[in-house]
Motif scaffolding. Structure first.
Motif, PDB file in Angstrom:
ATOM      1  N   HIS B  72      11.347  62.437  -0.743  1.00 46.89           N
ATOM      2  CA  HIS B  72      11.331  61.024  -0.358  1.00 46.89           C
ATOM      3  C   HIS B  72       9.951  60.511   0.066  1.00 46.89           C
ATOM      4  N   HIS B 117      18.730  65.675  -6.000  1.00 47.64           N
ATOM      5  CA  HIS B 117      19.889  65.596  -6.903  1.00 47.64           C
ATOM      6  C   HIS B 117      19.528  65.912  -8.353  1.00 47.64           C
ATOM      7  N   ASP B 136      22.266  62.533   2.268  1.00 48.49           N
ATOM      8  CA  ASP B 136      21.790  61.594   1.259  1.00 48.49           C
ATOM      9  C   ASP B 136      22.986  61.062   0.482  1.00 48.49           C
ATOM     10  N   HIS B 138      23.395  59.715  -2.349  1.00 45.96           N
ATOM     11  CA  HIS B 138      23.533  59.956  -3.790  1.00 45.96           C
ATOM     12  C   HIS B 138      23.913  61.391  -4.146  1.00 45.96           C
ATOM     13  N   SER B 352      13.930  58.072 -10.539  1.00 47.27           N
ATOM     14  CA  SER B 352      14.989  58.186  -9.527  1.00 47.27           C
ATOM     15  C   SER B 352      16.064  59.202  -9.923  1.00 47.27           C
ATOM     16  N   CYS B 353      16.937  59.502  -8.963  1.00 48.30           N
ATOM     17  CA  CYS B 353      18.019  60.451  -9.214  1.00 48.30           C
ATOM     18  C   CYS B 353      19.091  59.855 -10.112  1.00 48.30           C
ATOM     19  N   CYS B 413      10.983  60.454  -5.190  1.00 51.77           N
ATOM     20  CA  CYS B 413      11.827  59.260  -5.153  1.00 51.77           C
ATOM     21  C   CYS B 413      11.006  58.005  -5.435  1.00 51.77           C
ATOM     22  N   CYS B 416      11.904  54.102  -5.834  1.00 55.47           N
ATOM     23  CA  CYS B 416      13.332  53.883  -5.611  1.00 55.47           C
ATOM     24  C   CYS B 416      13.562  53.389  -4.197  1.00 55.47           C
ATOM     25  N   LEU B 417      12.853  53.966  -3.229  1.00 52.95           N
ATOM     26  CA  LEU B 417      13.017  53.479  -1.861  1.00 52.95           C
ATOM     27  C   LEU B 417      11.708  53.163  -1.174  1.00 52.95           C
ATOM     28  N   ASN B 435      18.900  52.728  -8.263  1.00 51.16           N
ATOM     29  CA  ASN B 435      20.299  52.415  -7.984  1.00 51.16           C
ATOM     30  C   ASN B 435      20.526  51.296  -6.971  1.00 51.16           C
ATOM     31  N   ARG B 441      14.171  46.777  -0.695  1.00 50.59           N
ATOM     32  CA  ARG B 441      14.337  48.205  -0.970  1.00 50.59           C
ATOM     33  C   ARG B 441      13.076  48.792  -1.618  1.00 50.59           C
TER      34      ARG B 441
HETATM   35  S1  SF4 Z   1      15.697  58.758  -5.952  1.00 52.19           S
HETATM   36 FE1  SF4 Z   1      16.301  57.091  -4.625  1.00 52.19          FE
HETATM   37  S2  SF4 Z   1      18.478  57.210  -4.417  1.00 52.19           S
HETATM   38 FE2  SF4 Z   1      17.777  59.145  -5.274  1.00 52.19          FE
HETATM   39  S3  SF4 Z   1      17.545  60.497  -3.522  1.00 52.19           S
HETATM   40 FE3  SF4 Z   1      15.580  59.509  -3.878  1.00 52.19          FE
HETATM   41  S4  SF4 Z   1      15.594  57.699  -2.606  1.00 52.19           S
HETATM   42 FE4  SF4 Z   1      17.690  58.409  -2.738  1.00 52.19          FE
END
Ligand code: SF4
Lengths: 193, 477
Positions: B72, B117, B136, B138, B352-353, B413, B416-417, B435, B441
């Motif tokens: 992250h 993930h 987490d 996801h 992203s995941c 990540c 994504c965040l 997502n 975000r």
């Molecule tokens: S890619 Fe995004 S949704 Fe997936 S674990 Fe990382 S921060 Fe969370």
């Protein structure tokens, strides 16, 4: 805590996600405390990081409030327990909503925050009362399973029995799990043999 | 034995005990004590859990059932340092915690690091019939293998570290039946965005989703993961699918998968992991996926999605819906009823995941090959893991992205965040394969359109929201 009496702070929107409750840029921490400044940061501060004049969390009248009033599916999105820690750090110990996202509800209870879900009619009445009276005082009574207003109006809510037990008597879930170590040992032995 | 759903089979096999503790028996049913087979850990939601353990003088009960990675707050620009001291300290904390407790960490120096993930399945650690948790949301991704996988808070992370168990109330079951075949240019991402637009972001609360129907056996594991990943965006902590030959073929030979006789035994066991005929769900919906078009979100939650060639909804509905729509459109600076096609885009994020696996990168490359990212558009391609990165490079996809003018990053990540420094500037529009399109975000004031890798790549080339189907029609040699 089994009874909380406070004025309510209204942020009545549906689907408030944990990225709104505490944005990711505040998560670069290894602590549970010090997160109040990040609570609803995206809605509180302007582009320069100054508090917006209409920030409800920063209005003098709301300082010391313990109860947040929100909408449906409160706390959806990320599992970050920082959302519960940030609410707590600011001073909230109960959130009244139409409904809660699953992970947030669990996180709230584990931190002693009461997640009060009201049915649609009661929720609408409480929101109307809060809109009519900016300083509306509310009592959340966990043992009696209800929310009461000064005028005697009462709204019932239901908590999961174990959640209630944890909130009322501070049952330590980890202590409970640790006390069942023999069961875990047996389970592992049977599966791994 | 009565007819059981897939979820119930996995649940029943992991209940350590259901007996209420003496001190709560007067209040009725205590939650079940559920055994956890695999615990995934990352740097953001774990430090407070390890501190909690230390404060109580506890150790990690089963370090070998625990797997940690950094994803992250990690930089994705190769060789770059963490964004600030706090990020550095957070990364260092997990390294130290793993060192102290014997948990295996795929750390900053590891060439197998990646989004939690993505690497679990990649290593074959994610297997059918398992219970899998992670701090987490996801974690639902792993349900694609027929595992019961869900996100937990940090306090629960501590519980699992200490006891390998969780106290859990049994969720209800929700069947999402996906029937039909996908049209060209329509992907698993479009399917799940269509599902969420249909059922709503809170629909799955209190439920575990099982995806069934004729579509599932035709999907690759990557596609299945994309669908299960976004179960949480429909409010469900977990989403799962029955494992089949595709699942087994994916796992076979992976480092953490069983081998030899143990493999055969595992496949026999896994093959029973399906919902019995006659078993019932608490709730069911059926969706005809042959009608699904490429989807894009326009608002500030993942349920605010439309087919890419449709106009935005006109304002209507009850007060609440209207209020929510107008707030969302206000944030996005869009108007009710306007088309989204041709709306200018500043940034494209592929990763992203949800969509950072090899097939996602192949899809994006299929459109970017021989084309250029439009002038003024920043395009980031961020592989989900170093494994994905190496595979992409072996296939020459990195060269496709670089030649197109996109950035080719290290895994994480990332945007994504937006906690590692990769982010939008206020007011910017991104088309993102991630997502969540929540306000801010991807950076304070940033505006997100969620879409598939095909759509994102098409938008990168066009410099505006574009229908990927027009690009598929005119393939570049
Ligand atoms: S890619 Fe995004 S949704 Fe997936 S674990 Fe990382 S921060 Fe969370």
């Amino acid at each position: 805590m089994s009874r909380i009496e406070s004025r309510v702070v209204s942020i009545v929107r549906d689907d408030i996600d944990t990225d709104q409750i505490i944005p990711a840029r505040y998560l670069r921490t290894t602590e549970k405390t010090g997160l109040a400044d990040g609570l609803f940061a995206g809605w509180r501060y302007d582009g320069n990081g100054d508090v917006k004049p209409d920030s409800v969390l920063d209005s003098p009248a709301n300082q010391g409030a313990k109860i947040l009033l929100s909408g449906q599916n409160f706390g959806c999105g990320s599992s970050r327990e920082h959302a519960a820690w940030a609410l707590l750090d600011w001073g909230f110990v109960a959130v009244i909503a139409r409904s809660f996202a699953d992970i947030f509800r669990e996180n709230a209870v584990k931190n002693g925050i009461v997640p009060v879900a009201l049915d649609a009619g009661d929720h609408a009445r409480l929101v109307a009362a809060a809109n009519a009276d900016g300083g509306l005082m509310v009592t959340v009574d966990v043992e009696a399973d209800n929310v009461r207003l000064a005028d005697g109006t009462t709204f019932a809510f239901a908590l999961d029995p174990f959640a209630k037990q944890c909130l009322v008597s501070g049952t330590d879930a980890l202590g409970y799990l640790m006390a069942r170590k023999a069961d875990i040992d047996r389970f592992e032995r049977e599966r791994e043999s | 034995m009565s007819h059981r759903t897939l979820f119930e089979k996995i649940w029943d096999a992991h209940v350590v005990s259901q007996a209420p503790p003496a001190d709560v028996s007067s209040h009725g049913v205590a939650p079940a004590m559920l055994y956890i087979d695999l615990h995934l850990v990352h740097e953001v939601t774990s430090p407070q859990a390890f501190s909690g353990l230390r404060n109580r003088g506890l150790s990690v009960r089963r370090p070998e059932r625990t797997l940690a990675t950094l994803d992250h707050s990690t930089p994705t620009i190769p060789g770059a340092p963490p964004i600030d001291e706090a990020a550095r300290a957070q990364l260092a904390a997990l390294a130290k915690n793993c060192d102290d407790t014997g948990v295996q960490l795929f750390g900053l120096e590891s060439d197998r690091r990646g989004i939690v993930h993505v690497i679990g399945p990649e290593m074959g650690a994610t297997q059918p019939g398992m219970t899998i948790v992670c701090g987490d949301s996801h974690t639902s991704t792993h349900g694609a293998f027929g595992a019961l996988a869900f996100g937990i808070g940090t306090t629960e992370v501590e519980h699992v570290l200490a006891t390998q168990c969780l106290l859990q109330k049994k969720p209800k079951t929700f069947e999402v039946r996906l029937e039909g075949e996908l049209s060209p240019g329509v992907t698993a991402k479009d399917v799940i965005l269509a599902v969420i637009a249909e059922i709503g972001v809170g629909a799955g609360a209190g439920h575990v989703i099982e995806y069934t129907g004729s579509l599932i056996p035709r999907l690759s594991m990557d596609e299945r993961m994309t669908i299960c990943n976004m179960s949480i965006e429909a409010g469900a902590r977990a989403g799962l699918m029955a494992p089949d030959e595709v699942t087994f073929a994916f796992l076979k030979g992976r480092e953490r998968a069983p081998s030899g006789d143990a493999w055969d035994a595992a496949v026999a066991r896994w093959s029973a992991l399906r919902t019995d005929p006659g078993a019932t769900y608490d709730r069911s919906v059926a969706i005809d996926v042959s009608a699904v078009k490429p989807m894009i979100t326009f608002g500030t939650n993942p349920g605010m999605g439309i087919a890419i060639d449709q106009p935005l909804p006109a304002s209507g509905g009850d007060d609440t819906t209207r209020g929510q729509l107008s707030r969302a459109l206000g944030y996005m600076a869009l108007s009710p009823g306007q088309p989204l096609l041709d709306h200018p885009v500043d940034c494209v994020f592929i990763g992203s995941c949800t969509n950072g696996r090899i097939s996602d990168l192949r899809a994006a490359a299929s459109i970017l090959r021989g084309r250029k990212v439009a002038e003024g558009v920043r395009a980031l391609v961020v592989p989900g893991s170093f494994g994905v990165k190496r595979q992409a490079e072996a296939e020459g996809l990195d060269q496709v992205f670089l030649a197109a003018g996109a950035q080719w990053r290290d895994p994480g990540c990332s945007m994504c965040l937006a906690m590692n420094g990769d982010k939008l500037s206020p007011g910017e529009y991104a088309v993102s394969t991630s997502n969540r399109n929540f306000e801010g975000r991807q950076g304070p004031g940033g505006r997100t359109f969620l879409a598939s890798p095909l759509t994102a790549a098409a938008c990168a080339v066009a410099g505006k929201v574009a229908d990927p189907r027009s690009f598929l029609a005119e393939a570049v040699s």
